[in-house]
Design a protein around this motif. Structure first.
Motif, PDB file in Angstrom:
ATOM      1  N   THR A 143       0.959  -1.156  -0.080  1.00  0.00           N
ATOM      2  CA  THR A 143       0.116   0.081   0.007  1.00  0.00           C
ATOM      3  C   THR A 143       0.831   1.262   0.142  1.00  0.00           C
ATOM      4  O   THR A 143       1.793   1.522   0.816  1.00  0.00           O
ATOM      5  CB  THR A 143      -0.843  -0.077   1.218  1.00  0.00           C
ATOM      6  N   LEU A 145       2.344   4.620   1.276  1.00  0.00           N
ATOM      7  CA  LEU A 145       2.237   5.328   2.229  1.00  0.00           C
ATOM      8  C   LEU A 145       3.281   6.691   1.978  1.00  0.00           C
ATOM      9  O   LEU A 145       3.996   6.658   1.056  1.00  0.00           O
ATOM     10  CB  LEU A 145       2.877   4.625   3.434  1.00  0.00           C
ATOM     11  N   ASN A 154       6.438   2.316   1.380  1.00  0.00           N
ATOM     12  CA  ASN A 154       5.295   1.334   1.507  1.00  0.00           C
ATOM     13  C   ASN A 154       6.165   0.463   2.352  1.00  0.00           C
ATOM     14  O   ASN A 154       7.453   0.566   2.700  1.00  0.00           O
ATOM     15  CB  ASN A 154       5.132   0.563   0.493  1.00  0.00           C
ATOM     16  N   VAL A 200       1.539   3.544  11.537  1.00  0.00           N
ATOM     17  CA  VAL A 200       0.561   4.262  10.261  1.00  0.00           C
ATOM     18  C   VAL A 200      -0.710   4.823  10.654  1.00  0.00           C
ATOM     19  O   VAL A 200      -1.562   4.189  10.920  1.00  0.00           O
ATOM     20  CB  VAL A 200       0.183   2.995   9.147  1.00  0.00           C
ATOM     21  N   GLN A 202      -4.021   6.548  10.053  1.00  0.00           N
ATOM     22  CA  GLN A 202      -5.380   6.272   9.385  1.00  0.00           C
ATOM     23  C   GLN A 202      -6.094   7.575   9.030  1.00  0.00           C
ATOM     24  O   GLN A 202      -6.812   7.973  10.133  1.00  0.00           O
ATOM     25  CB  GLN A 202      -6.151   5.227  10.045  1.00  0.00           C
ATOM     26  N   ASP A 226      -1.380   7.333   5.801  1.00  0.00           N
ATOM     27  CA  ASP A 226      -2.443   6.547   5.044  1.00  0.00           C
ATOM     28  C   ASP A 226      -3.652   7.091   4.989  1.00  0.00           C
ATOM     29  O   ASP A 226      -4.401   7.027   5.771  1.00  0.00           O
ATOM     30  CB  ASP A 226      -2.526   5.108   5.642  1.00  0.00           C
ATOM     31  N   ASN A 229      -6.965   5.494   4.427  1.00  0.00           N
ATOM     32  CA  ASN A 229      -7.343   4.236   5.064  1.00  0.00           C
ATOM     33  C   ASN A 229      -7.064   2.797   4.346  1.00  0.00           C
ATOM     34  O   ASN A 229      -7.947   1.894   4.846  1.00  0.00           O
ATOM     35  CB  ASN A 229      -8.723   4.260   5.627  1.00  0.00           C
ATOM     36  N   THR A 230      -6.420   2.816   3.406  1.00  0.00           N
ATOM     37  CA  THR A 230      -6.232   1.752   2.472  1.00  0.00           C
ATOM     38  C   THR A 230      -5.511   0.551   2.950  1.00  0.00           C
ATOM     39  O   THR A 230      -5.903  -0.601   2.959  1.00  0.00           O
ATOM     40  CB  THR A 230      -5.196   2.261   1.043  1.00  0.00           C
ATOM     41  N   LEU A 231      -4.595   0.802   3.933  1.00  0.00           N
ATOM     42  CA  LEU A 231      -3.861  -0.247   4.464  1.00  0.00           C
ATOM     43  C   LEU A 231      -5.007  -1.126   5.482  1.00  0.00           C
ATOM     44  O   LEU A 231      -4.559  -2.244   5.649  1.00  0.00           O
ATOM     45  CB  LEU A 231      -2.676   0.255   5.520  1.00  0.00           C
TER      46      LEU A 231
END
Length: 273
Positions: A143, A145, A154, A200, A202, A226, A229-231
């Protein structure tokens, strides 16, 4: 490609799918126990509730004993928000109590055994896909970042650079459990030099994160953003805080949902070692 969802958020509360499955299985056991108890004219619901409490107490007690040096008083020992339980100990205590009850009270044998069988069967059927997912290799997601200075990165790139296991914490500044556990991470980051810690954030921007770190006087390395909030979506971790433990080969070793204490963080790190 998104991972199977491992947790859900209900307002400010977060629950792992595993926890919800256990609750569902126990509810089924209570219903079946009540029905069989009525048929045999012997109540077993109180017995099942006592069994649950004893199993939880046993699981907590053994975990605390194993990590005694990480607890600094009675308040931290009884604060079960850190999720510090030994499942095997809880299972053994619950089974021992059930067998003792069946021996002392023969009339409860059929309804109690039926309730426990129904609960175990429910858990087995519902937890099957989750257990299958846990045994499937899940590498570090790539993902995109960003660091606080705007540089793109990432997790695989960071892992390759550091060459050590990664402990990845998903957090947000509005999340009270995230705030409470941050000093634990800060201290462990200094002590565990063989582990790379990654934080990370969010859904927040650089200004919000920097203000949060300054307000709480936190000195953390590897703070990443991130924004979408993809992770959390990719790893199936929708509740915060969530901590992901990746071994040196980049494979997911363990996941902890909810607030961590020093004891539960050490427990996760020990599995990486």
């Amino acid at each position: 490609m998104n991972s199977m969802q491992q947790s859900i958020a209900l307002g400010p509360l977060g629950f792992s799918i595993g926890q919800l499955l256990i609750v569902a299985a126990f509810c089924i056991a209570l219903v079946v126990g009540a029905l069989l108890g009525r048929r045999h004219r012997i109540p077993v619901v109180d017995t099942l509730l006592t069994l649950l409490l004893l199993a939880l107490a046993g699981a907590r007690l053994l975990f605390v004993v194993r990590h005694w040096s990480s607890y600094d008083g009675i308040a931290s020992i009884v604060d079960i928000r850190d999720g510090g339980f030994d499942p095997l100990a809880g299972l053994m205590v619950g089974l021992a109590y059930a067998l003792w009850i069946m021996w002392r009270h023969p009339l409860q044998r059929v309804p109690l055994a039926g309730a426990l069988f129904a609960g175990t069967l429910t858990w087995g059927v519902l937890a099957g896909p989750l257990m299958l997912m846990e045994t499937t290799a899940r590498p570090l997601p790539d993902t995109p970042l960003a660091s606080l200075d705007g540089a793109q990165t990432n997790l695989p790139s960071l892992a390759a650079k550091e060459g050590k296991p990664l402990v990845v914490n998903l957090w947000a500044s509005w999340c009270p459990p995230c705030i409470r556990e941050m000093p634990v991470f800060e201290q462990m980051q200094e002590e565990a030099e063989d582990i790379t810690f990654v934080f990370v954030n969010q859904g927040e921007d650089t200004r919000q994160v920097e203000r949060f770190l300054a307000e709480h006087s936190l000195e953390l390395e590897n703070v990443l953003l991130d924004a979408r909030n993809t992770l959390g979506e990719v790893t199936g971790s929708m509740a915060m805080p969530t901590t992901l433990f990746y071994d040196a080969d980049g494979q997911l070793n363990n996941t902890h949902f909810g607030e961590l204490s020093r004891a539960t963080l050490l427990s996760g790190i020990e599995k990486l070692r």
